[in-house]
Write an enzyme that holds these catalytic residues in place. Structure first.
Site, PDB file in Angstrom:
ATOM      1  CG  ASP A  31      34.702   1.361 -13.499  1.00  0.00           C
ATOM      2  OD1 ASP A  31      35.414   1.041 -14.477  1.00  0.00           O
ATOM      3  OD2 ASP A  31      33.492   1.093 -13.431  1.00  0.00           O
ATOM      4  NE  ARG A  59      36.193  -2.278 -13.111  1.00  0.00           N
ATOM      5  CZ  ARG A  59      35.290  -1.947 -12.188  1.00  0.00           C
ATOM      6  NH1 ARG A  59      35.641  -1.192 -11.161  1.00  0.00           N
ATOM      7  NH2 ARG A  59      34.038  -2.368 -12.300  1.00  0.00           N
ATOM      8  CG  ASP A 115      30.384  -1.592 -12.157  1.00  0.00           C
ATOM      9  OD1 ASP A 115      31.112  -1.094 -13.043  1.00  0.00           O
ATOM     10  OD2 ASP A 115      29.614  -2.543 -12.366  1.00  0.00           O
ATOM     11  CD  GLU A 161      30.672  -0.334 -18.770  1.00  0.00           C
ATOM     12  OE1 GLU A 161      31.553   0.091 -19.544  1.00  0.00           O
ATOM     13  OE2 GLU A 161      30.926  -1.095 -17.810  1.00  0.00           O
ATOM     14  NE  ARG A 198      39.544  -4.158 -16.141  1.00  0.00           N
ATOM     15  CZ  ARG A 198      38.257  -3.818 -16.136  1.00  0.00           C
ATOM     16  NH1 ARG A 198      37.870  -2.667 -16.659  1.00  0.00           N
ATOM     17  NH2 ARG A 198      37.358  -4.627 -15.600  1.00  0.00           N
TER      18      ARG A 198
END
Length: 334
Positions: A154, A224, A229, A232, A266
């Site tokens: 993302d 971003r 989302d 990770e 960001r």
């Protein structure tokens, strides 16, 4: 045109993986090798007007009709900017170009190159908006994106040329001077000095980027993707999400609609790649969650629900962990 096709053919062959995959009837394994084969056959057709041997075993129409397809496909390839690099992009080009032809022919041609069939492709409903949505502060038109600029599923780093009217009036004077001095140092072959000057430029959030045998001074933006989302990098499916985003933006000049900045400095924005709304693709492919805490758009929620129902991407797992909960646990464990 021939050089473009040869370049793509070489690029795809170099990136063919050694992983065991079922061979398509054209004798290729990795899907990118199918794109390379398609490029090679278009080049061959441009030179000889001959369609590939063996195609007739996979389609129902005559060789005359096949020649007609390749004429259309060759023209579509020439007009594509940039030309297809992935199996999905090549499949979409074939499907769009031959949309009025027999379904059996289109699917036979795709299978011949081991490209995705129509029913496996994600249907996209959102293109570039005709006017800027409410709350958009400004938009960026980026230089082509390097795959290494994708940090996760993302977030991406993009560069905008300082020749852009919005950028040209705000270049720091020290950056302008360093860029001029660097150019002079390189002309004198004083590369150590040129590198030191480039570091000064980079420290100011700019970079000199080589594009088509020219050097372009560009400003750096960390973006971003608004409303999603992704897992990770160290989470399950994090690597796949990053790879999918890289596939969507690599080599593309993006249009980014900026809404503001987040606490990590960001720029938060909607990203469009060749007219494709990147957040839509990431959600429909099951590569991200709808980040509803920060974005209430119902279409994003619906695209997530669609991927959940199909159990694609991260939704193939029974209980995937939300990235925001994973991050919270990591912070609490410190």
């Amino acid at each position: 045109m021939g050089n473009v096709l040869r370049s793509l053919h070489k690029h795809c062959c170099e990136h063919t993986t050694a992983e065991s995959q079922s061979l398509g009837p054209h004798g290729v394994s990795a899907q990118n090798a199918g794109v390379s084969a398609f490029a090679r056959d278009l080049l061959h057709f441009e030179v000889t007007s001959q369609v590939p041997e063996g195609l007739g075993k996979h389609v129902v129409s005559s060789k005359k009709a096949q020649s007609n397809w390749y004429n259309k496909l060759l023209q579509a390839w020439k007009e594509a900017k940039p030309p297809p690099k992935t199996a999905e992009e090549a499949a979409r080009l074939i499907i769009a170009t031959l949309k009025r032809h027999h379904k059996a022919d289109v699917e036979g041609l795709l299978a011949f190159y081991n490209l995705p069939l129509p029913h496996t492709l994600v249907e996209l409903s959102t293109g570039v908006p005709p006017k800027l949505p409410d709350w958009v502060k400004y938009e960026l038109h980026t230089l082509p994106v390097n795959a290494k600029a994708v940090s996760d599923g993302d977030s991406i780093t993009v560069y905008v040329s300082t020749t852009d009217p919005r950028e040209s009036s705000s270049i720091p004077r020290e950056v302008q001077i360093a860029a001029i001095q660097r150019s002079k140092a390189r002309a004198e072959k004083n590369y150590a000095k040129a590198d030191a000057l480039h570091k000064k430029i980079i420290d100011q959030n700019y970079r000199v980027i080589p594009i088509r045998n020219e050097e372009v001074l560009a400003k750096k933006y960390r973006v971003r993707l608004r409303g999603i989302d992704a897992p990770e990098s160290s989470m399950p499916y994090g690597k796949q999400a990053k790879e999918e985003l890289a596939k969507l933006v690599e080599g593309k000049s993006l249009r980014v609609l900026i809404y503001g900045e987040d606490r990590y400095n960001r720029y938060v924005g909607d990203v469009y790649s060749n007219g494709t709304f990147v957040q839509e693709m990431m959600l429909k492919k099951g590569c991200a969650w709808h980040y509803k805490a920060y974005d209430k758009r119902t279409e994003l929620a619906n695209w997530e629900k669609e991927a959940r129902a199909k159990q694609v991407g991260l939704w193939a797992s029974k209980n995937p962990e939300e990235p925001w909960e994973w991050r919270k646990k990591k912070c609490q464990a410190r």
